[in-house]
Design a protein around this motif. Structure first.
Motif, PDB file in Angstrom:
ATOM      1  N   UNK A  25       0.795  -1.225   0.000  1.00  0.00           N
ATOM      2  CA  UNK A  25       0.000   0.000   0.000  1.00  0.00           C
ATOM      3  C   UNK A  25       0.827   1.273   0.000  1.00  0.00           C
ATOM      4  N   UNK A  26       1.837   1.334   0.819  1.00  0.00           N
ATOM      5  CA  UNK A  26       2.656   2.541   0.904  1.00  0.00           C
ATOM      6  C   UNK A  26       3.339   2.870  -0.416  1.00  0.00           C
ATOM      7  N   UNK A  27       3.925   1.849  -1.038  1.00  0.00           N
ATOM      8  CA  UNK A  27       4.601   2.076  -2.322  1.00  0.00           C
ATOM      9  C   UNK A  27       3.617   2.471  -3.412  1.00  0.00           C
ATOM     10  N   UNK A  28       2.449   1.827  -3.427  1.00  0.00           N
ATOM     11  CA  UNK A  28       1.447   2.146  -4.431  1.00  0.00           C
ATOM     12  C   UNK A  28       0.868   3.541  -4.193  1.00  0.00           C
ATOM     13  N   UNK A  29       0.607   3.880  -2.949  1.00  0.00           N
ATOM     14  CA  UNK A  29       0.091   5.219  -2.622  1.00  0.00           C
ATOM     15  C   UNK A  29       1.077   6.294  -3.063  1.00  0.00           C
ATOM     16  N   UNK A  30       2.345   6.084  -2.779  1.00  0.00           N
ATOM     17  CA  UNK A  30       3.373   7.049  -3.185  1.00  0.00           C
ATOM     18  C   UNK A  30       3.435   7.173  -4.705  1.00  0.00           C
TER      19      UNK A  30
END
Length: 179
Positions: A25-30
């Motif tokens: 999630x964090x990588x995709x959100x960024x």
């Protein structure tokens, strides 16, 4: 000032990412936030649904709900299935999609992918695949999600979320429906 505030709110889209393990999630959100776009984007993240109540029983507006499924983990698919119980079936049309990771992995049971395809078909939703091991794969998935988000938020003239749903929903070959 009031008119300006309304314009700003209209051009702000909200995508909700749901993933049990929250690895990606964090990588995709960024990646979503770093993409060039002509509208503001808010990315919300959750492990599962329902979302906690905020304020006086109100829920945040969500333009696109994305369930991320790691096909290597049975628990990931099970978590999505339990979270879907909290989503109104009518909401799914054009506002929901599934994003599968690890589909190329040889250790993924074909039954798990078939189950995910059936789930996406049952909800008339698109099923996207993502190469999560590379930055380019995550960036490409972010671009695809932003295209869906733009339509589901009503920012594309002449295209509606329902119309998008009819064009992009996942279908399952009839010979796999009896399995």
């Amino acid at each position: 000032c009031c008119v300006w505030c309304c314009v700003i709110l209209l051009w702000c889209c909200v995508v909700q990412l749901v993933e049990a393990e929250m690895e990606l999630q964090g990588r995709l959100a960024e990646a979503i936030l770093l993409q060039d776009k002509d509208f503001n984007t808010n990315v919300r993240m959750a492990r599962s649904l329902p979302l906690p109540v905020q304020g006086e029983g109100s829920r945040p507006r969500i333009d696109l709900l994305v369930f991320i499924v790691n096909l290597r983990r049975e628990s990931s698919l099970s978590s999505v299935e339990s979270s879907l119980r909290h989503v109104d079936q009518g909401y799914c049309l054009g506002k929901l999609c599934f994003l599968a990771t690890e589909a190329r992995c040889g250790s993924v049971p074909p039954e798990r992918l078939a189950s995910l395809r059936k789930l996406a078909a049952a909800h008339c939703c698109p099923l996207l695949f993502m190469e999560s091991q590379s930055a380019a794969g995550v960036s490409t998935a972010a671009q695809r999600l932003l295209s869906l988000l733009k339509v589901s938020a009503g920012l594309v003239p002449g295209a509606t979320a329902l119309y998008l749903s009819t064009l992009t929903h996942c279908t399952v070959p009839s010979n796999t429906l009896t399995d």
